[in-house]
Design a protein around this motif. Structure first.
Motif, PDB file in Angstrom:
ATOM      1  N   GLN A   1       0.838  -1.199   0.000  1.00 17.71           N
ATOM      2  CA  GLN A   1       0.000   0.000   0.000  1.00 17.71           C
ATOM      3  C   GLN A   1       0.880   1.259   0.000  1.00 17.71           C
ATOM      4  O   GLN A   1       0.608   2.206  -0.739  1.00 17.71           O
ATOM      5  CB  GLN A   1      -0.937   0.011   1.200  1.00 17.71           C
ATOM      6  CG  GLN A   1      -1.916   1.167   1.179  1.00 17.71           C
ATOM      7  CD  GLN A   1      -2.910   1.106   2.331  1.00 17.71           C
ATOM      8  OE1 GLN A   1      -2.943   0.148   3.089  1.00 17.71           O
ATOM      9  NE2 GLN A   1      -3.714   2.141   2.449  1.00 17.71           N
ATOM     10  N   ASP A   2       1.936   1.251   0.817  1.00 21.50           N
ATOM     11  CA  ASP A   2       2.886   2.372   0.816  1.00 21.50           C
ATOM     12  C   ASP A   2       3.516   2.532  -0.566  1.00 21.50           C
ATOM     13  O   ASP A   2       3.669   3.643  -1.078  1.00 21.50           O
ATOM     14  CB  ASP A   2       4.010   2.147   1.826  1.00 21.50           C
ATOM     15  CG  ASP A   2       3.554   2.174   3.279  1.00 21.50           C
ATOM     16  OD1 ASP A   2       2.453   2.694   3.554  1.00 21.50           O
ATOM     17  OD2 ASP A   2       4.317   1.657   4.120  1.00 21.50           O
ATOM     18  N   TYR A   3       3.858   1.406  -1.166  1.00 19.36           N
ATOM     19  CA  TYR A   3       4.483   1.400  -2.492  1.00 19.36           C
ATOM     20  C   TYR A   3       3.535   2.002  -3.531  1.00 19.36           C
ATOM     21  O   TYR A   3       3.922   2.876  -4.309  1.00 19.36           O
ATOM     22  CB  TYR A   3       4.872  -0.038  -2.862  1.00 19.36           C
ATOM     23  CG  TYR A   3       5.381  -0.220  -4.256  1.00 19.36           C
ATOM     24  CD1 TYR A   3       6.673   0.152  -4.602  1.00 19.36           C
ATOM     25  CD2 TYR A   3       4.577  -0.781  -5.242  1.00 19.36           C
ATOM     26  CE1 TYR A   3       7.151  -0.022  -5.890  1.00 19.36           C
ATOM     27  CE2 TYR A   3       5.046  -0.960  -6.531  1.00 19.36           C
ATOM     28  CZ  TYR A   3       6.329  -0.583  -6.850  1.00 19.36           C
ATOM     29  OH  TYR A   3       6.802  -0.753  -8.127  1.00 19.36           O
ATOM     30  N   ASP A   4       2.278   1.541  -3.526  1.00 21.05           N
ATOM     31  CA  ASP A   4       1.287   2.055  -4.476  1.00 21.05           C
ATOM     32  C   ASP A   4       1.065   3.551  -4.292  1.00 21.05           C
ATOM     33  O   ASP A   4       0.940   4.299  -5.273  1.00 21.05           O
ATOM     34  CB  ASP A   4      -0.036   1.293  -4.335  1.00 21.05           C
ATOM     35  CG  ASP A   4       0.064  -0.158  -4.784  1.00 21.05           C
ATOM     36  OD1 ASP A   4       0.981  -0.488  -5.561  1.00 21.05           O
ATOM     37  OD2 ASP A   4      -0.784  -0.956  -4.348  1.00 21.05           O
ATOM     38  N   SER A   5       1.030   3.996  -3.045  1.00 13.65           N
ATOM     39  CA  SER A   5       0.854   5.428  -2.768  1.00 13.65           C
ATOM     40  C   SER A   5       2.039   6.231  -3.292  1.00 13.65           C
ATOM     41  O   SER A   5       1.860   7.305  -3.879  1.00 13.65           O
ATOM     42  CB  SER A   5       0.704   5.665  -1.268  1.00 13.65           C
ATOM     43  OG  SER A   5      -0.474   5.091  -0.786  1.00 13.65           O
ATOM     44  N   ALA A   6       3.240   5.701  -3.088  1.00 15.08           N
ATOM     45  CA  ALA A   6       4.441   6.389  -3.563  1.00 15.08           C
ATOM     46  C   ALA A   6       4.450   6.478  -5.088  1.00 15.08           C
ATOM     47  O   ALA A   6       4.776   7.526  -5.655  1.00 15.08           O
ATOM     48  CB  ALA A   6       5.693   5.683  -3.060  1.00 15.08           C
ATOM     49  N   ILE A   7       4.053   5.400  -5.749  1.00 19.82           N
ATOM     50  CA  ILE A   7       3.997   5.398  -7.220  1.00 19.82           C
ATOM     51  C   ILE A   7       2.985   6.442  -7.693  1.00 19.82           C
ATOM     52  O   ILE A   7       3.246   7.196  -8.639  1.00 19.82           O
ATOM     53  CB  ILE A   7       3.640   3.999  -7.763  1.00 19.82           C
ATOM     54  CG1 ILE A   7       4.755   2.994  -7.482  1.00 19.82           C
ATOM     55  CG2 ILE A   7       3.313   4.042  -9.258  1.00 19.82           C
ATOM     56  CD1 ILE A   7       6.049   3.245  -8.223  1.00 19.82           C
TER      57      ILE A   7
END
Length: 116
Positions: free
Chosen positions: A10-16
């Motif tokens: 989820q953190d990764y998707d938000s960063a992307i």
């Protein structure tokens, strides 16, 4: 700008998503700095969670042969006799240091792949 470590998908998707919003930001601006930081964090996360293993050395040789339109006979000058070429390409004989040097120098196959 609130930058946090990327710990979950989820953190990764938000960063992307945020990177996409910031894409094209001018360098040396708050947005450009945020983009640089997020890209660095995403790269680190991807290296840890989505790393790509190096290719098998023989598969790399076969790939280069295909790219260059080479046959097994063409490999004699790099690997030795026709029987040795066959043994190497069928994974019945390991690459020697001399073969690795020749493949690296002449066919530009990275040594780190050939040494794997």
């Amino acid at each position: 700008m609130e930058i946090r470590p990327i710990k979950t998908e989820q953190d990764y998707d938000s960063a992307i998503g945020r990177i996409e919003e910031l894409w094209g930001a001018k360098k040396d601006t708050p947005e450009g700095d945020e983009l640089d930081l997020l890209v660095t964090l995403v790269e680190s996360y991807e290296m840890k969670h989505y790393s790509i293993a190096p290719p098998d050395p023989i598969d790399a040789i076969k790939f280069r042969m295909e790219q260059m339109g080479m046959t097994n006979s063409d490999m004699v000058k790099y690997l030795g006799s026709q029987s040795r070429v066959s043994e190497v390409l069928n994974k019945k004989r390991k690459l020697t240091l001399g073969m690795i040097k020749s493949l690296y120098k002449e066919l530009k196959i990275p040594a780190e792949i050939l040494l794997a």
